[in-house]
Design a protein around this motif. Structure first.
Motif, short mmCIF file in Angstrom:
data_model
loop_
_atom_site.label_atom_id
_atom_site.label_comp_id
_atom_site.label_asym_id
_atom_site.label_seq_id
_atom_site.Cartn_x
_atom_site.Cartn_y
_atom_site.Cartn_z
N THR A 162 47.93 35.43 21.44
CA THR A 162 47.13 36.58 20.77
C THR A 162 47.11 37.80 21.76
O THR A 162 47.22 37.80 22.97
N ASP A 163 46.71 38.96 21.25
CA ASP A 163 46.33 40.18 22.01
C ASP A 163 45.30 39.58 23.19
O ASP A 163 45.33 39.98 24.42
N GLU A 164 43.95 39.24 22.51
CA GLU A 164 43.26 38.62 23.47
C GLU A 164 43.71 37.60 24.50
O GLU A 164 43.47 37.67 25.58
N GLY A 165 44.56 36.81 24.08
CA GLY A 165 44.98 35.85 24.99
C GLY A 165 45.95 36.50 26.17
O GLY A 165 45.95 36.00 27.17
N ARG A 166 46.73 37.40 25.71
CA ARG A 166 47.78 38.25 26.34
C ARG A 166 46.80 38.70 27.53
O ARG A 166 47.19 38.88 28.76
N ARG A 167 45.58 39.59 27.22
CA ARG A 167 44.94 40.06 28.11
C ARG A 167 44.14 39.05 29.23
O ARG A 167 44.08 39.49 30.31
N ALA A 168 43.67 37.86 28.63
CA ALA A 168 43.25 36.94 29.33
C ALA A 168 44.39 36.41 30.49
O ALA A 168 44.02 36.29 31.53
N ALA A 169 45.25 35.96 29.87
CA ALA A 169 46.67 35.53 30.67
C ALA A 169 46.84 36.78 31.79
O ALA A 169 47.19 36.27 33.01
N ALA A 170 46.99 37.99 31.66
CA ALA A 170 47.37 38.91 32.36
C ALA A 170 46.42 39.14 33.58
O ALA A 170 46.45 39.24 34.72
N SER A 171 44.96 38.68 33.32
CA SER A 171 43.93 38.96 34.17
C SER A 171 44.15 37.35 35.17
O SER A 171 44.11 37.94 36.50
N VAL A 172 44.41 36.28 34.68
CA VAL A 172 44.78 35.36 35.50
C VAL A 172 45.85 35.60 36.48
O VAL A 172 45.73 35.32 37.53
N LYS A 173 46.85 35.97 35.78
CA LYS A 173 48.17 36.49 36.62
C LYS A 173 47.61 37.45 37.73
O LYS A 173 48.26 37.39 38.95
N ILE A 174 46.88 38.51 37.47
CA ILE A 174 46.55 39.39 38.36
C ILE A 174 45.74 38.70 39.69
O ILE A 174 46.07 39.17 40.62
N ARG A 175 44.86 37.80 39.27
CA ARG A 175 44.14 37.08 40.03
C ARG A 175 45.28 36.54 41.17
O ARG A 175 44.94 36.51 42.32
N HIS A 176 45.94 35.68 40.46
CA HIS A 176 47.04 34.76 41.24
C HIS A 176 47.81 35.74 42.30
O HIS A 176 47.89 35.39 43.47
N THR A 177 48.29 36.91 41.66
CA THR A 177 49.29 37.64 42.50
C THR A 177 48.38 38.33 43.64
O THR A 177 49.05 38.37 44.82
N THR A 178 47.55 38.90 43.25
CA THR A 178 46.44 39.39 44.47
C THR A 178 46.23 38.31 45.64
O THR A 178 46.50 38.71 46.71
N LEU A 179 45.87 37.18 45.27
CA LEU A 179 45.49 36.29 46.36
C LEU A 179 46.68 35.76 46.90
O LEU A 179 46.82 35.78 48.12
N LYS A 180 47.80 35.49 46.42
CA LYS A 180 48.99 35.08 47.09
C LYS A 180 49.56 35.99 47.78
O LYS A 180 50.02 35.98 49.01
N THR A 181 49.54 37.48 47.48
CA THR A 181 50.16 38.48 48.36
C THR A 181 49.04 38.68 49.61
O THR A 181 49.71 38.72 50.57
N PHE A 182 47.62 38.52 49.51
CA PHE A 182 46.99 38.39 50.52
C PHE A 182 47.06 37.46 51.57
O PHE A 182 47.27 37.71 52.76
N LEU A 183 47.30 36.27 50.79
CA LEU A 183 47.62 34.83 51.96
C LEU A 183 48.92 35.36 52.49
O LEU A 183 49.44 34.77 53.68
N THR A 184 49.91 35.70 51.92
CA THR A 184 51.24 35.90 52.68
C THR A 184 51.36 37.14 53.32
O THR A 184 52.00 36.98 54.61
N GLU A 185 50.93 38.11 52.88
CA GLU A 185 51.35 39.34 53.69
C GLU A 185 50.23 39.82 54.71
O GLU A 185 50.46 40.33 55.67
N ILE A 186 49.14 39.49 54.56
CA ILE A 186 47.94 39.58 55.51
C ILE A 186 47.77 38.42 56.50
O ILE A 186 47.51 38.48 57.64
N LEU A 187 47.60 37.14 55.92
CA LEU A 187 47.42 35.88 56.65
C LEU A 187 48.55 35.44 56.99
O LEU A 187 48.47 34.44 57.98
#
Length: 126
Positions: free
Chosen positions: A64-89
């Motif tokens: 649903t639209d709400e589901g897409r927003r929630a899923a995108a939020s989870v994906k952004i969290r994942h991508t941000t954390l993975k990028t921090f771990l790989t590129e910074i650490l």
């Protein structure tokens, strides 16, 4: 987000599959998540109750639209954390992906924003 880590993982997987395929079937989700179809059916039932997906019995799973927003939020969290771990650490990408998946469910919005800000500053200084 006020729903389980498992539900968040399913939402993220559905989003990824929906970006590749027009129709998402339970079997597709089962293969991606490496779980049984019964597990998928239970998880989809929970996501339906939360209003994040729709599914007619034995038919495709649709965010649903709400589901897409929630899923995108989870994906952004994942991508941000993975990028921090790989590129910074300099964590190995496979390990970073696993760790980011665990961390995305519990990191606060404040910490996530601070990580993003830190990475932006670091990127702009190079």
């Amino acid at each position: 987000m006020k729903f389980s880590a498992s539900s968040q993982d399913y939402l993220e997987a559905i989003l990824e599959l929906s970006n590749r395929n027009e129709k998402i079937r339970s079997i597709d989700l089962s293969e991606k998540m490496e779980v049984t179809r019964a597990s998928v059916n239970r998880a989809v039932g929970v996501l339906k109750e939360l209003g994040y997906v729709t599914q007619v019995k034995y038919s495709e799973i649709i965010l649903t639209d709400e589901g897409r927003r929630a899923a995108a939020s989870v994906k952004i969290r994942h991508t941000t954390l993975k990028t921090f771990l790989t590129e910074i650490l300099d964590v190995d990408p496979l390990i970073a992906d696993i760790d980011a998946c665990k961390m995305e469910h519990s990191v606060s919005l404040e910490t996530l924003e601070k990580l993003r800000s830190y990475m932006d500053k670091k990127q702009n200084n190079h």
